[in-house]
Enzyme design. Structure first.
Site, PDB file in Angstrom:
ATOM      1  N   SER A   5       0.733  -1.224  -0.054  1.00 23.00           N
ATOM      2  CA  SER A   5       0.092   0.194  -0.024  1.00 23.00           C
ATOM      3  C   SER A   5       0.766   1.248   0.153  1.00 23.00           C
ATOM      4  CB  SER A   5      -0.946  -0.010   1.276  1.00 23.00           C
ATOM      5  OG  SER A   5      -0.116  -0.050   2.379  1.00 23.00           O
ATOM      6  N   GLU A  64       1.290   5.646   0.616  1.00 24.12           N
ATOM      7  CA  GLU A  64       0.831   6.815   0.773  1.00 24.12           C
ATOM      8  C   GLU A  64       1.323   8.048   0.212  1.00 24.12           C
ATOM      9  OE1 GLU A  64       0.713   7.946   5.323  1.00 24.12           O
ATOM     10  OE2 GLU A  64       1.984   9.570   4.695  1.00 24.12           O
ATOM     11  N   HIS A 118      -7.121  10.030   5.111  1.00 24.48           N
ATOM     12  CA  HIS A 118      -6.853  10.201   6.509  1.00 24.48           C
ATOM     13  C   HIS A 118      -7.636  11.400   6.990  1.00 24.48           C
ATOM     14  CE1 HIS A 118      -2.274   9.256   6.892  1.00 24.48           C
ATOM     15  NE2 HIS A 118      -2.934   8.123   5.873  1.00 24.48           N
ATOM     16  N   ARG A 171      -5.258  11.001  15.638  1.00 21.72           N
ATOM     17  CA  ARG A 171      -5.314  12.067  16.518  1.00 21.72           C
ATOM     18  C   ARG A 171      -5.029  13.225  15.603  1.00 21.72           C
ATOM     19  NH1 ARG A 171      -1.707  13.839  21.086  1.00 21.72           N
ATOM     20  NH2 ARG A 171      -0.511  14.530  19.214  1.00 21.72           N
ATOM     21  N   ASP A 199      -1.417  15.624  14.603  1.00 21.87           N
ATOM     22  CA  ASP A 199      -0.587  16.695  15.354  1.00 21.87           C
ATOM     23  C   ASP A 199      -0.839  18.075  15.581  1.00 21.87           C
ATOM     24  OD1 ASP A 199       1.503  14.640  14.803  1.00 21.87           O
ATOM     25  OD2 ASP A 199       1.703  15.409  12.559  1.00 21.87           O
ATOM     26  N   TYR A 218       2.729   2.873  16.828  1.00 19.75           N
ATOM     27  CA  TYR A 218       4.159   3.580  17.244  1.00 19.75           C
ATOM     28  C   TYR A 218       5.070   2.476  17.603  1.00 19.75           C
ATOM     29  CZ  TYR A 218       2.334   7.928  15.610  1.00 19.75           C
ATOM     30  OH  TYR A 218       1.724   9.042  15.123  1.00 19.75           O
ATOM     31  N   ASP A 262       2.111   3.127  23.992  1.00 19.61           N
ATOM     32  CA  ASP A 262       1.428   3.007  22.570  1.00 19.61           C
ATOM     33  C   ASP A 262       0.857   1.537  22.549  1.00 19.61           C
ATOM     34  OD1 ASP A 262       2.672   5.654  21.583  1.00 19.61           O
ATOM     35  OD2 ASP A 262       4.490   4.735  22.387  1.00 19.61           O
ATOM     36  N   ARG A 312      -6.642   0.027  22.729  1.00 16.99           N
ATOM     37  CA  ARG A 312      -7.992   0.877  22.789  1.00 16.99           C
ATOM     38  C   ARG A 312      -8.760   1.235  21.330  1.00 16.99           C
ATOM     39  NH1 ARG A 312      -7.299   5.862  26.467  1.00 16.99           N
ATOM     40  NH2 ARG A 312      -9.637   6.052  25.959  1.00 16.99           N
ATOM     41  N   PHE A 367      12.053  14.293   9.794  1.00 19.63           N
ATOM     42  CA  PHE A 367      11.073  13.602   9.847  1.00 19.63           C
ATOM     43  C   PHE A 367      10.994  12.582  11.216  1.00 19.63           C
ATOM     44  CE2 PHE A 367       8.076  10.747   7.381  1.00 19.63           C
ATOM     45  CZ  PHE A 367       6.931  10.741   8.045  1.00 19.63           C
ATOM     46  N   HIS A 388       3.488  -0.757   3.977  1.00 15.64           N
ATOM     47  CA  HIS A 388       2.981   0.447   3.489  1.00 15.64           C
ATOM     48  C   HIS A 388       3.978   1.269   3.304  1.00 15.64           C
ATOM     49  CE1 HIS A 388      -0.205   3.579   3.226  1.00 15.64           C
ATOM     50  NE2 HIS A 388       0.502   4.142   4.200  1.00 15.64           N
TER      51      HIS A 388
END
Length: 285
Positions: free
Chosen positions: A7, A9, A69, A99, A101, A139, A152, A158, A210, A258
């Site tokens: 995949s 991005e 996203h 979530r 940045d 992560y 993490d 969760r 990065f 990915h």
């Protein structure tokens, strides 16, 4: 060693030149048959509309399964769910729920007073609506806001319990980093597939910036290797390192990768070719 699923991005273009680069990237990589491609969401939601446009164009023109996203940043719950409805209307069936940045100029993420406070809340709301495959972030090394790696793993559990059916990791340099994380997740009862994120290094200085932003540790051997390679040998080294990392992951049981393409297809395509991922069909202009 069988070829892995792949995949890719992409990020949404902000200029005409970036638009051409995105479409050329999509055209180059679509024939490799990715099971999905994802389109990022700018910090603070700055590319919200551009993301929507890129998602619909990639799906419409290239027939790609596009995962959009979506973040919790700087939007109310109603505004965020309106975006979800717009994706549904456009035929999008996959979302990467994050979530997000902190907005530009802010030191850390702060939830909108009427917004989602975390990716767990966002995932739960999308899952309750139904109609989407939901992926989330993971992560292998501590997120910049996490006290340790255990946190993490707990957060990922969760997210999966809230409705995420799979996760994509932040990039890393050593396969063992991923394997340790995978083992910790299994021990915590996480059964959803975790797809490792691979960054073919387009430039060493940029890769280090990065890494600093997302909590990825830069090993000393990588610093030494790129210093020895110099500007002339940087690209060949980046290619070889990415191929070796992917081969190590596949040997360790990984069946999907990915790639963070940065809208530059050449290195990703070369790595895929070395792994046996070949073009399946021509893509129309």
């Amino acid at each position: 060693m069988s070829a892995p699923a792949v995949s890719f991005e992409f990020f949404p273009p902000k200029t005409l030149d970036q638009s051409f680069r995105l479409w050329e990237t999509a055209r180059a990589l679509a024939p490799l048959g990715p099971d999905f491609v994802s389109v990022t969401y700018g910090a603070g939601g700055t590319t919200r509309q551009l993301t929507h446009e890129a998602v619909t164009a990639l799906a419409g023109h290239y027939g790609l399964n596009v995962a959009a996203h979506l973040t919790c940043v700087d939007a109310t719950r109603d505004e965020t769910m309106a975006i979800v409805e717009a994706y549904a209307d456009a035929g999008v069936t996959e979302i990467v729920a994050l979530r997000g940045d902190a907005p530009q100029g802010a030191d850390r993420f702060e939830a909108h007073p009427q917004g989602f406070a975390s990716s767990v809340e966002l995932i739960a709301a999308i899952a309750a609506r139904g109609g989407f495959t939901i992926r989330c972030g993971a992560y292998p090394e501590p997120h910049p806001d996490s006290p340790d790696g255990h946190a993490d793993v707990t957060w990922l559990k969760r997210k999966v319990d809230a409705g995420a059916s799979g996760a994509i990791t932040q990039f890393f340099f050593d396969a063992d980093t991923f394997f340790r994380f995978r083992d910790a997740c299994a021990a915590a009862g996480i059964t959803a597939p975790i797809r490792p994120g691979i960054l073919p290094i387009q430039g060493w200085a940029g890769a280090k910036r990065f890494a600093a932003r997302c909590g990825t540790s830069v090993p000393g051997w990588a610093e030494a290797a790129f210093a020895a390679a110099g500007p002339q040998g940087e690209r060949a080294l980046a290619r070889d390192l990415a191929i070796t990392l992917c081969q190590d992951l596949i040997a360790g049981g990984v069946d999907g990768l990915h790639f963070y393409t940065l809208n530059r297809p050449e290195l990703t395509a070369e790595v895929c070719a070395a792994l046996g991922v070949t073009a399946r069909e021509a893509v129309a202009a």
